[in-house]
Design an enzyme around this catalytic site. Sequence first.
Site, PDB file in Angstrom:
ATOM      1  N   GLU A 113       6.747  14.704   7.778  1.00  0.00           N
ATOM      2  CA  GLU A 113       7.544  14.775   6.205  1.00  0.00           C
ATOM      3  C   GLU A 113       6.902  15.348   5.007  1.00  0.00           C
ATOM      4  O   GLU A 113       5.633  14.900   4.969  1.00  0.00           O
ATOM      5  CB  GLU A 113       8.312  12.753   5.531  1.00  0.00           C
ATOM      6  N   CYS A 126       3.081  17.728  -1.564  1.00  0.00           N
ATOM      7  CA  CYS A 126       2.428  16.381  -1.105  1.00  0.00           C
ATOM      8  C   CYS A 126       2.768  16.589   0.966  1.00  0.00           C
ATOM      9  O   CYS A 126       4.190  16.169   0.829  1.00  0.00           O
ATOM     10  CB  CYS A 126       3.322  15.384  -1.476  1.00  0.00           C
ATOM     11  N   CYS A 133       0.524   7.107  11.395  1.00  0.00           N
ATOM     12  CA  CYS A 133      -0.864   7.083  10.623  1.00  0.00           C
ATOM     13  C   CYS A 133      -1.549   5.766  11.472  1.00  0.00           C
ATOM     14  O   CYS A 133      -0.815   4.989  11.938  1.00  0.00           O
ATOM     15  CB  CYS A 133      -1.100   6.959   9.421  1.00  0.00           C
ATOM     16  N   CYS A 137      -2.449   0.663   6.943  1.00  0.00           N
ATOM     17  CA  CYS A 137      -2.670  -0.090   5.536  1.00  0.00           C
ATOM     18  C   CYS A 137      -1.336  -1.115   5.646  1.00  0.00           C
ATOM     19  O   CYS A 137      -0.207  -0.580   6.410  1.00  0.00           O
ATOM     20  CB  CYS A 137      -2.695   0.736   4.898  1.00  0.00           C
ATOM     21  N   CYS A 140       2.130   0.122   3.728  1.00  0.00           N
ATOM     22  CA  CYS A 140       2.179   1.330   3.321  1.00  0.00           C
ATOM     23  C   CYS A 140       3.019   1.536   4.214  1.00  0.00           C
ATOM     24  O   CYS A 140       3.330   1.348   5.769  1.00  0.00           O
ATOM     25  CB  CYS A 140       1.320   2.078   3.735  1.00  0.00           C
ATOM     26  N   GLU A 189      -4.188  10.018   7.799  1.00  0.00           N
ATOM     27  CA  GLU A 189      -5.631  10.189   7.235  1.00  0.00           C
ATOM     28  C   GLU A 189      -6.076  11.782   7.243  1.00  0.00           C
ATOM     29  O   GLU A 189      -6.088  11.795   8.451  1.00  0.00           O
ATOM     30  CB  GLU A 189      -6.159   8.369   7.754  1.00  0.00           C
ATOM     31  N   SER A 222      -7.007  12.426   0.220  1.00  0.00           N
ATOM     32  CA  SER A 222      -7.067  11.602  -0.494  1.00  0.00           C
ATOM     33  C   SER A 222      -6.969  10.786   1.051  1.00  0.00           C
ATOM     34  O   SER A 222      -6.796  11.252   2.122  1.00  0.00           O
ATOM     35  CB  SER A 222      -5.064  10.734  -0.554  1.00  0.00           C
ATOM     36  N   SER A 245      -8.256   5.314  -1.754  1.00  0.00           N
ATOM     37  CA  SER A 245      -6.985   4.448  -1.657  1.00  0.00           C
ATOM     38  C   SER A 245      -8.341   3.365  -1.554  1.00  0.00           C
ATOM     39  O   SER A 245      -8.551   2.434  -0.523  1.00  0.00           O
ATOM     40  CB  SER A 245      -6.104   4.697  -0.646  1.00  0.00           C
ATOM     41  N   ASN A 321       5.563   0.912  -4.317  1.00  0.00           N
ATOM     42  CA  ASN A 321       7.440   1.619  -3.763  1.00  0.00           C
ATOM     43  C   ASN A 321       7.627   0.503  -2.627  1.00  0.00           C
ATOM     44  O   ASN A 321       6.399  -0.222  -1.776  1.00  0.00           O
ATOM     45  CB  ASN A 321       6.811   2.852  -3.335  1.00  0.00           C
ATOM     46  N   CYS A 364       4.847   7.284  -3.055  1.00  0.00           N
ATOM     47  CA  CYS A 364       3.586   6.763  -2.246  1.00  0.00           C
ATOM     48  C   CYS A 364       3.772   6.068  -1.207  1.00  0.00           C
ATOM     49  O   CYS A 364       4.122   4.711  -1.672  1.00  0.00           O
ATOM     50  CB  CYS A 364       3.013   6.037  -3.100  1.00  0.00           C
TER      51      CYS A 364
HETATM   52  N1  SAH Z   1      -4.184   8.315   4.249  1.00  0.00           N
HETATM   53  C1  SAH Z   1      -4.469   8.504   2.858  1.00  0.00           C
HETATM   54  C2  SAH Z   1      -3.122   9.782   2.744  1.00  0.00           C
HETATM   55  C3  SAH Z   1      -2.530   8.920   2.659  1.00  0.00           C
HETATM   56  S1  SAH Z   1      -2.530   8.387   0.402  1.00  0.00           S
HETATM   57  C4  SAH Z   1      -4.778   6.928   1.801  1.00  0.00           C
HETATM   58  O1  SAH Z   1      -4.481   6.645   2.048  1.00  0.00           O
HETATM   59  O2  SAH Z   1      -5.365   7.805   0.687  1.00  0.00           O
HETATM   60  C5  SAH Z   1      -1.198   8.399   0.141  1.00  0.00           C
HETATM   61  C6  SAH Z   1      -1.491   7.123  -1.160  1.00  0.00           C
HETATM   62  O3  SAH Z   1      -0.360   6.097  -1.159  1.00  0.00           O
HETATM   63  C7  SAH Z   1      -2.659   6.262  -0.786  1.00  0.00           C
HETATM   64  O4  SAH Z   1      -3.027   6.006  -2.162  1.00  0.00           O
HETATM   65  C8  SAH Z   1      -2.001   5.190  -0.462  1.00  0.00           C
HETATM   66  O5  SAH Z   1      -2.817   3.572   0.044  1.00  0.00           O
HETATM   67  C9  SAH Z   1      -0.482   4.608  -0.878  1.00  0.00           C
HETATM   68  N2  SAH Z   1      -0.161   4.186  -0.708  1.00  0.00           N
HETATM   69  C10 SAH Z   1       0.787   3.367   0.211  1.00  0.00           C
HETATM   70  N3  SAH Z   1       1.419   2.907   0.919  1.00  0.00           N
HETATM   71  C11 SAH Z   1       2.083   2.395  -0.467  1.00  0.00           C
HETATM   72  C12 SAH Z   1       3.128   1.356  -1.317  1.00  0.00           C
HETATM   73  N4  SAH Z   1       4.050   0.759  -0.623  1.00  0.00           N
HETATM   74  N5  SAH Z   1       3.296   1.763  -3.005  1.00  0.00           N
HETATM   75  C13 SAH Z   1       2.150   2.288  -3.662  1.00  0.00           C
HETATM   76  N6  SAH Z   1       1.491   3.319  -2.801  1.00  0.00           N
HETATM   77  C14 SAH Z   1       1.112   3.188  -1.962  1.00  0.00           C
END
Ligand code: SAH
Length: 382
Positions: A113, A126, A133, A137, A140, A189, A222, A245, A321, A364
């Site tokens: 996406e 974006c 991934c 985490c 996410c 990532e 990121s 992050s 989110n 996000c």
């Molecule tokens: N893997 C990289 C790129 C993804 S960026 C990274 O983690 O930085 C996506 C961003 O949204 C990251 O900062 C991630 O931690 C954040 N994110 C993931 N799940 C989320 C959620 N449920 N609510 C808000 N932010 C979230």
Amino acid sequence: MTSLPLIPVDPDATGSRRAAMPPQHLADLDLAGRRALVSELGEPAFRAKQLSTHYFGRLVRDPEQMTDLPAATRAKLADRLLPRLLTPVRELACDDGATRKALWRLHDGSLVESVLMGYPDRVTVCISSQAGCGMACPFCATGQAGLTRNLSTAEIVDQAVYLAGVAASGAVAGSPPRLSHVVFMGMGEPLANYNRVLAAIRRLVSPAPEGLGLSQRHITVSTVGLVPAIRRLASEDLSVTLALSLHAPDDELRDELVPVNQRWKVSEVLDAAWDYAGRTGRRVSIEYAMIKDVNDQPWRADLLGRLLAGKLAHVNLIPLNPTPGSRWDASPKPVEREFVRRLRDAGVSTTVRDTRGREIDGACGQLAAAEDSDTVGAGETP
Ligand code: SAH
């Protein structure tokens, strides 16, 4: 979280199965590489520049419209240099059309996406760097499904070029028609697919017709905090923005929220971030999802403030989110405000990110690439 995630020594080795990689595309190559390929095909080298001008300069991808190429060779050249990489499966819009999420199918059936976001003064895409991934985490949605494979350079670039074309068609009302910003904040990532992401950045910032001609400062990468890759990025002589992050200022909690922390601790990842800031002069963006009763306590705000005070850093708080099956909620607004206040009192510049795309699962952490999602709403466009 007890087990160590699998961190490859070669950052490009993350679960990528070579056999699944897509056909080569001109965006995989720099201009010299495209010239060499065109010559190999028995065509004059200047055709590489013509094709590049169509793709990057005019955002045209249909060979029929490339009337400056002889009709007899158009198909052959397009076949080898402009194979279709992304098949649009679905596009969802919200925020009165200012946010659009595109779901693509790749040549091997993988789904990824991208999100296009229009603002009065800029247009941001974006983009995804991997299908799925591997960073796991727990808050996410992308992290829950695991890694399918790395995207190729051209698969990454094509998301931006495709959506630049959508923006240029005037689809994002109230925004400039020209794509200006790219954030590597979609699925995957980026620093675990280092070489391809780096090549993609070079394509995005090279002037047309070699690339899309975006400003380096308008590209944000990121990362969860792959320390060796951050240090490598700092040595590339680029001035793209780094987003980290972080999500917790202490190892105990970060080990759980961002499992890669079990390998590289908060102090190590921040050291690498300050090294990046020092070498590039770019302020590092610290991403922090506000999770109710998990990481939003006043003492954690104070600790974060102490870690960041006096550094070239900006904190982006992201209201958590919703993701399917998540046991966590976003912090209440008063808690969020107090967190912001404490960070600002510590002298740390802090903003709360808007939740663009939430209702189309485009915000996000919500990108999970489910084709049969039942979240299709009134904003769906064919
Ligand atoms: N893997 C990289 C790129 C993804 S960026 C990274 O983690 O930085 C996506 C961003 O949204 C990251 O900062 C991630 O931690 C954040 N994110 C993931 N799940 C989320 C959620 N449920 N609510 C808000 N932010 C979230």
